[in-house]
Design an enzyme around this catalytic site. Structure first.
Site, short mmCIF file in Angstrom:
data_model
loop_
_atom_site.label_atom_id
_atom_site.label_comp_id
_atom_site.label_asym_id
_atom_site.label_seq_id
_atom_site.Cartn_x
_atom_site.Cartn_y
_atom_site.Cartn_z
N HIS A 79 0.84 -1.21 0.00
CA HIS A 79 0.00 0.00 0.00
C HIS A 79 0.88 1.25 0.00
CE1 HIS A 79 -3.43 2.58 1.34
NE2 HIS A 79 -2.47 3.20 2.01
N GLU A 80 1.88 1.28 0.86
CA GLU A 80 2.74 2.46 0.95
C GLU A 80 3.57 2.65 -0.32
OE1 GLU A 80 2.20 4.65 3.15
OE2 GLU A 80 0.90 3.40 4.37
N HIS A 83 1.47 4.33 -2.94
CA HIS A 83 1.36 5.79 -2.86
C HIS A 83 2.50 6.45 -3.65
CE1 HIS A 83 -2.01 6.56 -0.25
NE2 HIS A 83 -1.53 5.82 0.72
N GLU A 140 -6.29 6.85 -1.17
CA GLU A 140 -6.18 5.67 -0.31
C GLU A 140 -6.79 4.44 -1.00
OE1 GLU A 140 -4.44 5.23 2.33
OE2 GLU A 140 -3.92 7.30 2.66
#
Length: 180
Positions: A79-80, A83, A140
């Site tokens: 997920h990070e 980004h 997100e």
């Protein structure tokens, strides 16, 4: 402070390496990024991050409080990484800079020098908020989807995203003020 537990560091680096091995073919422009991850010794911080360019960190609080499986930890790191791949930080910076320039333009155009200092201070505060606030819900959701795909391509169970969020919900956490 960097964590000095070699087992934790090795685990985080191994999972991250598998994710990066999938991210580069999906996003070839990242092959020259200086990919690296550190485990930061902060037992209260349940968080992780990745900047454009591949610099990442995972806090020991996430590992100690959530106690994620490798599949769950891959979801967090994926997920990070997503980004950074999606350029979300740069998007927030662009909005902040545009807001600041717009406010300054209004003051200059009005010729009213009495409020110039206040407008400049307000535009600086707006820029700061744009950088420090969490990503938008859309960002997100995009990072969630990209991270799940990235982790799955690296061989991690995509269903772990659900169990991870169940664990996160159990520990709770403060939410930002409503106006933000």
């Amino acid at each position: 402070k960097v964590d000095n537990n070699p087992q934790v560091t090795q685990r985080v680096q191994y999972i991250t390496g598998r994710l990066i091995a999938q991210a580069i073919p999906m996003f070839p422009h990242t092959q020259n990024w200086e990919w690296s991850i550190k485990v930061i010794d902060d037992p209260e911080m349940v968080n992780a991050w990745c900047m454009a360019g591949g610099k990442m960190a995972v806090y020991t609080g996430l590992i100690e409080k959530i106690q994620p499986t490798d599949d769950e930890l891959a979801q967090v790191i994926g997920h990070e990484i997503s980004h950074a791949l999606a350029n979300h930080t740069a998007e927030k910076m662009s909005v902040a800079m545009a807001s600041q320039l717009g406010l300054m333009g209004v003051v200059i155009a009005s010729g009213d020098s009495r409020h110039r200092g206040a407008v400049i201070a307000a535009s600086a505060a707006a820029a700061s908020l744009a950088v420090t606030l969490p990503n938008s819900r859309a960002a997100e959701i995009e990072a969630d989807a990209m991270g799940i795909e990235l982790a799955a391509r690296a061989g991690y169970d995509p269903n772990a995203a659900a169990t991870l969020w169940q664990k996160m919900a159990k520990i709770g956490g403060a939410s930002p003020p409503e106006f933000m």
